[in-house]
Enzyme design. Structure first.
Site, PDB file in Angstrom:
ATOM      1  N   GLY A  51       0.794  -1.220   0.000  1.00 27.18           N
ATOM      2  CA  GLY A  51       0.000   0.000   0.000  1.00 27.18           C
ATOM      3  C   GLY A  51       0.826   1.269   0.000  1.00 27.18           C
ATOM      4  N   CYS A  52       2.155   1.144  -0.114  1.00 30.53           N
ATOM      5  CA  CYS A  52       2.995   2.337  -0.196  1.00 30.53           C
ATOM      6  C   CYS A  52       3.533   2.470  -1.619  1.00 30.53           C
ATOM      7  CB  CYS A  52       4.171   2.230   0.770  1.00 30.53           C
ATOM      8  SG  CYS A  52       3.684   1.924   2.467  1.00 30.53           S
ATOM      9  N   GLN A  53       3.627   3.723  -2.118  1.00 32.29           N
ATOM     10  CA  GLN A  53       4.170   3.904  -3.467  1.00 32.29           C
ATOM     11  C   GLN A  53       5.677   3.647  -3.470  1.00 32.29           C
ATOM     12  OE1 GLN A  53       4.846   7.569  -5.868  1.00 32.29           O
ATOM     13  NE2 GLN A  53       2.845   7.122  -6.719  1.00 32.29           N
ATOM     14  N   SER A  54       6.327   4.071  -2.388  1.00 34.96           N
ATOM     15  CA  SER A  54       7.731   3.716  -2.236  1.00 34.96           C
ATOM     16  C   SER A  54       7.791   2.410  -1.450  1.00 34.96           C
ATOM     17  CB  SER A  54       8.459   4.825  -1.493  1.00 34.96           C
ATOM     18  OG  SER A  54       7.773   5.152  -0.314  1.00 34.96           O
TER      19      SER A  54
END
Lengths: 140, 404
Positions: A51-54
């Site tokens: 759920g994190c872009q990074s």
């Protein structure tokens, strides 16, 4: 040992000194730079938070009824944010983590400066930390 | 040359404030903004014409049907298509690709081969992988050169007798590269292979004549062309569309239904089951008319001037790397600075009210090619200005000094 709420209040006080968003971001960037990077053994997929872009890796250990969290990210602002989360959560008992009410993110105005994607990533991190706490508690 | 400040008055969203500063919208490759001329047409449809099409005898239905079919004629004329019934309205590019991929399930076998390229959007990769899983056909990949162009020599080698189809984008959404699709199509046809061109990123930037290209299938989305979301079209040569089975069953797509047997309707209705996005289609037509009123030659020239200006300014920033910095490209710039994560730069730009896209842009193979986690992508449209680019490059420099 300070309580989770006391640590949150300290962070809120610190952020009150900042005049605008750029100072807050600069602080997060500086925090991100000082948080030690994981060695490659811990930068593994099973430690990744979804759920994190990074990429954000979270690792934990449990000794004497206390959870120690470590985290790393390939993006520096994410790393600054997780260093705040580690400061709040690491070194506490599972039951204290589970029962904690996380209000500092909103009170330091971070969520209004995060895109929806980032805010979701932050929620995923808090959720993952609480899941670890639940797992350790049930093992006791 | 177009009058950009007059054009900007057509777009209400461009006067919006983000984080207390003026919005600078540089995420046009993801979706374009919508002018009043389109918003008003959609609003007017619901106020004055809302009704189901092709069904009712009453005046409202006839009015709605006229407007819907008029949009089909606008698309046909704009894209140089021979017949209106070769224009199938879809929910967008992805839907159009899936109509073809599902239609080919019974036509392909394990002997057959399909070609895509390394620079495709996931929506022009995954449906073909799914199709190959079902049919046993083989998927072959045209490799990309390090400058972000396709390796056409390798493509020629891949065109073996078993290749039935070639699926390639006209323009890369991540790099902006304009691919030599006329050459790609002609080479495929010499090999008796059919070609589908993904036009999602090209249709907004220059005029395209599908008859001259002699392409077999072409797909695009309205929302990249100042139109509404959830609408697009599929063009196919009529003999090819006729040979494909329908994608969905339902109303509108039939000519006769009994419990023994159902006959399908003629093109285009065969592929337009159910009540379509009528307001969206009418809005799509209005968007094409709007862009044509500005003129695609003007749009192309103006966007090129924005691209050149921004590229030159960005190149002065220490440690910047632009991916696909070539002449044959649309107004898209994908870049990284030093080893800073693109999401860090994007987050800081957002604080300046600047909307760019960061990440993999649904093109993981391109990221793997360059061995990077993602890029910052700024994409300009004809309503953007050079002074916005000045503010953008200043903000990028500010982000760089904050992260450094």
């Amino acid at each position: 040992m300070k309580s989770i709420q006391q640590i949150q209040n300290e962070i809120i006080d610190e952020f009150n000194f900042f005049q605008d968003w750029s100072e807050k971001y600069q602080y997060l960037i500086d925090l991100g730079k000082t948080l030690p990077a994981f060695d490659s053994d811990n930068r593994i997929d099973s430690n990744l938070i979804k759920g994190c872009q990074s990429k954000v890796w979270l690792n934990s250990s449990f000794n004497n009824n206390i959870i120690i969290f470590e985290a790393d990210s390939d993006a520096i602002i994410s790393k600054g944010i997780i260093s705040l989360l580690i400061r709040v959560f690491s070194g506490h008992k599972p039951e204290d983590i589970i029962e904690s009410n996380i209000d500092f993110i909103e009170k330091i105005g971070l969520n209004s400066h995060l895109s929806q994607t980032r805010a979701n990533g932050l929620l995923s991190m808090v959720k993952q930390i609480k899941i670890y706490a639940l797992a350790y508690q049930s093992k006791k | 040359m177009l009058d950009v400040y007059k054009i900007r008055e057509d777009f209400p969203i461009l006067s919006k404030k983000i984080n207390n500063t003026d919005l600078i919208y540089f995420d046009n490759a993801a979706t374009s903004q919508t002018p009043n001329q389109v918003i008003d047409v959609i609003s007017d449809y619901y106020k004055n014409s809302n009704s189901n099409i092709h069904r009712g005898l009453h005046s409202l239905s006839a009015d709605a049907t006229d407007k819907y079919e008029n949009a089909r004629a606008i698309v046909k004329n704009h894209f140089g298509i021979s017949n209106s019934f070769e224009v199938i309205f879809t929910s967008g590019t992805t839907h159009g690709i899936n109509i073809i991929s599902s239609g080919l399930e019974k036509e392909l076998s394990s002997k057959d081969e399909l070609i895509i390229s390394e620079m495709e959007h996931h929506s022009n990769i995954v449906p073909w992988q799914m199709l190959c899983d079902k049919t046993g056909s083989k998927l072959k990949i045209i490799p990309m050169n390090s400058d972000g162009t396709l390796n056409i020599d390798k493509y020629k080698l891949l065109l073996t007798p078993n290749v039935k189809f070639v699926f390639v984008n006209h323009v890369s959404n991540t790099l902006g590269t304009i691919n030599p699709i006329k050459e790609i199509i002609d080479l495929a046809h010499l090999n008796n292979s059919k070609v589908l061109i993904d036009g999602a990123q090209s249709a907004a930037h220059f005029k395209i004549n599908l008859s001259e290209l002699d392409v077999d299938f072409y797909v695009a989305s309205a929302h990249k062309l100042c139109g509404p979301t959830g609408v697009g079209f599929l063009y196919g040569k009529s003999e090819l569309l006729d040979s494909l089975p329908p994608y969905q069953g339902g109303g509108e797509m039939i000519s006769n239904v009994t419990f023994k047997q159902t006959e399908y309707a003629e093109l285009p209705h065969k592929f337009e089951a159910g009540t379509p996005n009528i307001a969206g289609v009418i809005g799509f037509g209005a968007a094409l008319e709007y862009m044509n009123s500005i003129g695609f030659d003007n749009i192309e020239a103006y966007e090129k001037s924005l691209l050149d200006y921004a590229t030159e300014k960005l190149k002065k920033i220490d440690g910047i790397k632009i991916y696909g910095d070539i002449n044959e490209k649309i107004s898209v710039i994908s870049f990284n600075i030093k080893d800073y994560h693109p999401s860090d730069i994007g987050s800081i730009l957002d604080q300046f009210g600047i909307a760019v896209r960061t990440g993999q842009h649904c093109t993981q193979p391109i990221m793997d090619h360059f061995n990077i986690p993602g890029t910052v992508r700024a994409s300009f449209s004809f309503y953007n200005t050079k002074s916005e680019i000045d503010l953008f490059t200043d903000a990028v420099e500010k982000a760089t000094s904050m992260l450094g």
